[in-house]
Design an enzyme around this catalytic site. Structure first.
Site, PDB file in Angstrom:
ATOM      1  N   LYS A   1       3.300   9.886   8.934  1.00 24.13           N
ATOM      2  CA  LYS A   1       2.293   9.004   9.847  1.00 24.13           C
ATOM      3  C   LYS A   1       3.417   9.904  11.044  1.00 24.13           C
ATOM      4  O   LYS A   1       3.369  11.114  12.066  1.00 24.13           O
ATOM      5  CB  LYS A   1       2.392   7.450   9.875  1.00 24.13           C
ATOM      6  CG  LYS A   1       1.208   7.450   8.775  1.00 24.13           C
ATOM      7  CD  LYS A   1       1.052   5.788   8.781  1.00 24.13           C
ATOM      8  CE  LYS A   1       0.728   5.471   8.101  1.00 24.13           C
ATOM      9  NZ  LYS A   1      -1.456   5.197   7.662  1.00 24.13           N
TER      10      LYS A   1
ATOM     11  N   PHE B   1       0.963  -1.133  -0.305  1.00 24.67           N
ATOM     12  CA  PHE B   1      -0.012  -0.155   0.021  1.00 24.67           C
ATOM     13  C   PHE B   1       1.002   1.291   0.105  1.00 24.67           C
ATOM     14  O   PHE B   1       1.682   0.731   0.699  1.00 24.67           O
ATOM     15  CB  PHE B   1      -0.669   0.358   1.347  1.00 24.67           C
ATOM     16  CG  PHE B   1      -2.144   0.916   1.141  1.00 24.67           C
ATOM     17  CD1 PHE B   1      -3.045   1.236   0.535  1.00 24.67           C
ATOM     18  CD2 PHE B   1      -1.412   2.347   2.093  1.00 24.67           C
ATOM     19  CE1 PHE B   1      -3.752   1.995   0.996  1.00 24.67           C
ATOM     20  CE2 PHE B   1      -1.753   2.862   1.114  1.00 24.67           C
ATOM     21  CZ  PHE B   1      -3.521   3.533   1.308  1.00 24.67           C
TER      22      PHE B   1
ATOM     23  N   ASP C   1       9.326   2.434   1.813  1.00 25.19           N
ATOM     24  CA  ASP C   1       8.833   3.410   1.584  1.00 25.19           C
ATOM     25  C   ASP C   1       8.462   2.759   3.522  1.00 25.19           C
ATOM     26  O   ASP C   1       8.056   1.327   4.302  1.00 25.19           O
ATOM     27  CB  ASP C   1       7.288   2.469   1.733  1.00 25.19           C
ATOM     28  CG  ASP C   1       6.157   3.864   1.981  1.00 25.19           C
ATOM     29  OD1 ASP C   1       5.683   4.241   3.116  1.00 25.19           O
ATOM     30  OD2 ASP C   1       4.965   3.258   1.562  1.00 25.19           O
TER      31      ASP C   1
HETATM   32  N1  PMP Z   1       2.583   4.468   2.257  1.00 24.74           N
HETATM   33  C1  PMP Z   1       2.405   3.602   3.423  1.00 24.74           C
HETATM   34  C2  PMP Z   1       3.349   2.372   3.434  1.00 24.74           C
HETATM   35  C3  PMP Z   1       0.991   3.135   4.214  1.00 24.74           C
HETATM   36  O1  PMP Z   1       1.092   2.383   5.414  1.00 24.74           O
HETATM   37  C4  PMP Z   1       0.265   4.765   3.931  1.00 24.74           C
HETATM   38  C5  PMP Z   1      -1.112   4.747   4.938  1.00 24.74           C
HETATM   39  N2  PMP Z   1      -1.629   4.364   5.207  1.00 24.74           N
HETATM   40  C6  PMP Z   1       0.065   5.104   2.921  1.00 24.74           C
HETATM   41  C7  PMP Z   1       1.822   5.689   2.414  1.00 24.74           C
HETATM   42  C8  PMP Z   1      -0.416   6.924   2.779  1.00 24.74           C
HETATM   43  O2  PMP Z   1       0.365   7.536   3.579  1.00 24.74           O
HETATM   44  P1  PMP Z   1      -1.233   8.752   3.938  1.00 24.74           P
HETATM   45  O3  PMP Z   1      -1.885   8.421   4.924  1.00 24.74           O
HETATM   46  O4  PMP Z   1      -0.278   9.482   4.711  1.00 24.74           O
HETATM   47  O5  PMP Z   1      -0.823   9.332   2.283  1.00 24.74           O
END
Ligand code: PMP
Length: 424
Positions: free
Chosen positions: A267, A137, A238
């Site tokens: 986050k 994701f 990521d």
């Molecule tokens: N990358 C990862 C690994 C994530 O877990 C998330 C959010 N769950 C995102 C990107 C996207 O982050 P955001 O919701 O702040 O756009």
């Protein structure tokens, strides 16, 4: 105010596309606890999806933000810059794995960090293609969505996706995909679909988050690094969900022998304030020309102030050690009921990035129903849990790492009884 009344108004006023795990409306929150508008208390094992590793409203974070509010709230770093932005970049550059010079750019959300990492990788390599993994994701923007390896609900009805994005299977031994299978699929991708000389980046979560809390095996990460080096591809980690002590180290890539070229963070970086970052090899980060990166709110002074406090708190309160201790406690409690609960097929996760996975005992297949039943029973008893996974059959635990020992005991008791009751 009643949750149900607000919920009805919500149904009338908010797009149903904004999915919601609970219908409890927050009134206030403190460390690991949230109180709703009806005055009911909940233990928060979601942390706003991995955002408050340092707890809700950590006093040091709040103090830093208040001090910033009293000075200035927004100037746009691209217009009138501020030293705290530079200092935070210096701190991250010094912390991320890899013994090479690094540079950083700040943006606002995880998806935006991912977008920028790909922009930078394309600019630096002059190549277009990107490889990501099934189950991964990476956000809800167009490139984030294209990279994400799950169709429902993230991609359905939202095409066309940006071109030149390819997926390889992520190695999950539990679901029959070995590291060798995954590497063979990559090799096949290079033979059948895309010339490796056209690939700008391979993006990988060191522990898949939304996809099910599956940790990338060490030999897999080492092999990815080797493949990248062989073909001039950039490795992007990521760390949006894994970063900032969650896995028992500052970054999940600290568990590996190899370093990524670029890292995305968001986050828990700013403990509840919107801030994200891309940090990576200085020469790669410098590829885009002035004006190519950034954004009006990128590196907001409030988020930056919070992030400085978060980094201090992680160090001062030894949250990496605490994550390991809490994760061990959680896994031990789950192991202690394993014999009584044949639905449990796996208990896992580094540090305090833990999960339990459930199967339907009769069918021997992933059971989203069981995971959801546990979640709802726990919610009823005052514990907020999140599910995840390609099959929706995983409960992931994302409590603040600052959770008080007594509250943790309470949460474990609720978890145990909820799992036992879900069997009935
Ligand atoms: N990358 C990862 C690994 C994530 O877990 C998330 C959010 N769950 C995102 C990107 C996207 O982050 P955001 O919701 O702040 O756009």
């Amino acid at each position: 105010m009643k949750n149900s009344a607000i919920s009805e108004r919500k149904n009338q006023s908010i797009s149903r596309g904004v999915g919601m795990t609970t219908q409890i409306y927050a009134d206030r929150a403190e460390n690991s606890e949230i109180w709703d508008v009806e005055g009911r208390r909940y233990i928060d094992f979601s942390s706003g999806i991995a955002v408050v590793n340092t707890g809700h409203r950590h006093p040091k974070v709040i103090e830093a933000v208040k001090a910033q509010l009293d000075r200035f709230t927004h100037t746009c770093h691209q217009v009138v810059p501020y030293e705290s932005y530079v200092r935070l970049a210096e701190r991250l550059n010094g912390m991320l794995p890899g013994k090479f010079d690094k540079k950083t750019v700040f943006v606002t959300t995880g998806a935006e960090a991912v977008e920028n990492a790909i922009k930078i990788a394309r600019n630096a390599t002059g190549r277009q293609a990107v490889i990501a993994f099934s189950g991964g994701f990476h956000g809800r923007t167009f490139m984030g969505m294209a990279l994400t390896g799950k169709v429902v609900p993230y991609k359905v009805g939202f095409g066309a996706m940006p071109a030149d994005v390819f997926h390889a299977p992520f190695p999950v031994a539990l679901h029959g995909v070995s590291v060798a299978d995954s590497l063979a699929a990559l090799d096949k991708l290079f033979k059948a679909d895309v010339d490796p000389a056209r690939v700008a980046a391979i993006i990988v979560e060191p522990v898949q988050g939304e996809g099910g809390f599956y940790e990338a095996p060490r030999d897999f990460m080492t092999a990815l690094r080797k493949i990248c080096d062989q073909h001039g591809i950039l490795l992007v980690a990521d760390e949006v969900q894994t970063g900032f002590a969650r896995t028992g180290k500052m970054f999940a890539m600290d568990h590996h022998d190899v370093a990524p070229d670029l890292t995305t963070m968001a986050k828990s970086l700013a403990g509840g304030f919107p801030l994200s970052a891309v940090t990576g090899r200085a020469e790669i980060m410098d590829a885009p020309g002035p004006g190519g990166l950034g954004g009006t709110y990128g590196g907001s002074p409030i988020g930056v102030a919070a992030a400085h406090a978060v980094l201090d708190v992680i160090e001062e309160e030894k949250l990496c050690d605490r994550a390991n201790a809490l994760g061990a406690r959680l896994k031990q409690r789950l192991e202690s009921i394993r014999d009584d609960v044949p639905e449990i097929v796996d208990i896992r996760g580094p540090g305090f990035m833990n999960a339990v996975e459930f199967n339907d005992v009769k069918k021997g297949l992933p059971s989203a129903e069981f995971a959801n039943a546990v979640r709802l029973k726990a919610l009823d008893k005052g514990l907020i849990l999140l599910t995840c996974g390609v099959y929706g059959n995983v409960i992931r635990f994302l409590s603040p790492i600052t959770i008080q020992d007594g509250v943790m005991t309470e949460a474990l008791d609720i978890l145990e009884s909820s799992i036992r009751e879900a069997r009935a």
